[in-house]
Write a protein that holds these residues in place. Structure first.
Motif, PDB file in Angstrom:
ATOM      1  N   PRO A   3       0.674   7.382   0.098  1.00 53.11           N
ATOM      2  CA  PRO A   3      -0.001   8.084  -0.571  1.00 53.11           C
ATOM      3  C   PRO A   3      -0.194   9.755  -0.181  1.00 53.11           C
ATOM      4  CG  PRO A   3      -1.024   6.163  -0.798  1.00 53.11           C
ATOM      5  CD  PRO A   3      -0.285   6.156   0.239  1.00 53.11           C
ATOM      6  N   ASP A   4      -0.347   9.570   1.015  1.00 54.47           N
ATOM      7  CA  ASP A   4      -0.470  10.999   1.743  1.00 54.47           C
ATOM      8  C   ASP A   4       0.571  11.690   2.317  1.00 54.47           C
ATOM      9  OD1 ASP A   4      -0.545   9.272   3.817  1.00 54.47           O
ATOM     10  OD2 ASP A   4      -2.178   9.997   4.986  1.00 54.47           O
ATOM     11  N   GLY A   5       1.982  10.960   2.004  1.00 48.92           N
ATOM     12  CA  GLY A   5       3.433  11.366   2.719  1.00 48.92           C
ATOM     13  C   GLY A   5       4.276  11.260   1.782  1.00 48.92           C
ATOM     14  N   LEU A   6       3.827  11.916   0.619  1.00 49.15           N
ATOM     15  CA  LEU A   6       5.151  11.919  -0.420  1.00 49.15           C
ATOM     16  C   LEU A   6       6.208  12.721  -0.280  1.00 49.15           C
ATOM     17  CD1 LEU A   6       2.680  12.200  -3.749  1.00 49.15           C
ATOM     18  CD2 LEU A   6       3.833  10.224  -2.782  1.00 49.15           C
ATOM     19  N   PRO A   7       7.447  12.223  -0.556  1.00 44.36           N
ATOM     20  CA  PRO A   7       8.473  13.255  -0.124  1.00 44.36           C
ATOM     21  C   PRO A   7       8.721  14.639  -0.796  1.00 44.36           C
ATOM     22  CG  PRO A   7       9.302  11.451  -1.706  1.00 44.36           C
ATOM     23  CD  PRO A   7       7.752  11.346  -1.377  1.00 44.36           C
ATOM     24  N   GLU A   8       9.429  15.416  -0.230  1.00 42.36           N
ATOM     25  CA  GLU A   8       9.644  16.721  -0.600  1.00 42.36           C
ATOM     26  C   GLU A   8      10.411  16.488  -1.729  1.00 42.36           C
ATOM     27  OE1 GLU A   8      12.269  20.565   0.529  1.00 42.36           O
ATOM     28  OE2 GLU A   8      11.194  19.616   1.940  1.00 42.36           O
ATOM     29  N   GLU A  11       0.798  -1.312  -0.065  1.00 40.84           N
ATOM     30  CA  GLU A  11       0.048   0.351   0.103  1.00 40.84           C
ATOM     31  C   GLU A  11       0.762   1.283  -0.029  1.00 40.84           C
ATOM     32  OE1 GLU A  11      -3.267   0.054   2.838  1.00 40.84           O
ATOM     33  OE2 GLU A  11      -3.562  -2.447   2.379  1.00 40.84           O
ATOM     34  N   ARG A  12       2.181   1.278  -0.310  1.00 39.43           N
ATOM     35  CA  ARG A  12       2.942   2.473  -0.542  1.00 39.43           C
ATOM     36  C   ARG A  12       3.434   2.348  -1.946  1.00 39.43           C
ATOM     37  NH1 ARG A  12       4.916   4.590   3.975  1.00 39.43           N
ATOM     38  NH2 ARG A  12       4.260   3.753   6.107  1.00 39.43           N
ATOM     39  N   ILE A  13       3.542   3.657  -2.343  1.00 38.61           N
ATOM     40  CA  ILE A  13       4.117   3.846  -3.757  1.00 38.61           C
ATOM     41  C   ILE A  13       5.387   3.961  -3.932  1.00 38.61           C
ATOM     42  CG2 ILE A  13       3.900   5.838  -5.281  1.00 38.61           C
ATOM     43  CD1 ILE A  13       1.443   6.774  -4.047  1.00 38.61           C
ATOM     44  N   ARG A  49       2.692  13.895  -8.968  1.00 37.00           N
ATOM     45  CA  ARG A  49       1.676  14.278  -8.251  1.00 37.00           C
ATOM     46  C   ARG A  49       0.411  14.371  -9.041  1.00 37.00           C
ATOM     47  NH1 ARG A  49       2.951  16.004  -2.985  1.00 37.00           N
ATOM     48  NH2 ARG A  49       5.135  16.232  -2.603  1.00 37.00           N
ATOM     49  N   ARG A  50       0.533  14.962 -10.142  1.00 41.72           N
ATOM     50  CA  ARG A  50      -0.811  14.934 -11.048  1.00 41.72           C
ATOM     51  C   ARG A  50      -1.310  13.561 -11.237  1.00 41.72           C
ATOM     52  NH1 ARG A  50      -5.209  17.893 -12.697  1.00 41.72           N
ATOM     53  NH2 ARG A  50      -5.984  16.816 -14.750  1.00 41.72           N
ATOM     54  N   ARG A  51      -0.358  12.583 -11.590  1.00 41.97           N
ATOM     55  CA  ARG A  51      -0.793  11.136 -12.163  1.00 41.97           C
ATOM     56  C   ARG A  51      -1.324  10.558 -10.760  1.00 41.97           C
ATOM     57  NH1 ARG A  51       1.249  13.698 -15.964  1.00 41.97           N
ATOM     58  NH2 ARG A  51      -1.111  14.385 -15.688  1.00 41.97           N
TER      59      ARG A  51
END
Length: 140
Positions: free
Chosen positions: A112-117, A21-23, A124-126
């Motif tokens: 998904p709600d913790g993408l890196p800087e 469940e992680r990208i 992000r758009r995709r």
């Protein structure tokens, strides 16, 4: 790198790949930011096969099941002739340990709600198109 297919047009692939469940994202050595894994389609190779191959080559992760084609995007930043086929890989598993190399500096698994800087705008758009149902933008 995208491969020349016809009349100067190039075709690349990217994968929105998940593990537990992680990208899965990559950070390249030659361009800033965090990106979806991907690369060029080779001669005599389908776009889906290229997405699976690039996922494994860049990260050491392998698609554990079916992939789903999400769309074809125009990438005007690449000489005005590049297109990117995007695939959803709902489950992938590590098959070899990642080692930084000349192309990929680092990989990471992110909520998904913790993408890196530094996650790119296109990435992000995709993800917003997939998770939030935003209409696809025809440009990468």
């Amino acid at each position: 790198m995208a491969v020349r297919l016809w009349g100067g047009t190039t075709l690349g692939v990217r994968a929105i790949a998940f593990s537990e469940e992680r990208i899965l994202l990559v950070r390249h050595t030659y361009v800033s930011g965090w990106h979806l894994p991907g690369g060029g389609v080779n001669a005599r190779e389908t776009a889906e096969a290229a997405a699976r191959r690039e996922l494994f080559e860049e990260t050491g992760y392998e698609a554990a099941g079916a992939t789903r084609f999400l769309g074809l995007y125009f990438n005007p930043a690449m000489a005005g002739r590049d297109h990117v086929a995007l695939y959803h890989v709902p489950d992938c598993v590590p098959r070899r340990a990642f080692r930084a190399n000349r192309e990929i500096a680092e990989i990471g698994l992110f909520a998904p709600d913790g993408l890196p800087e530094g996650t790119t705008t296109a990435t992000r758009r995709r993800l917003a198109e997939l998770f939030e149902g935003l209409p696809p933008d025809e440009c990468w």
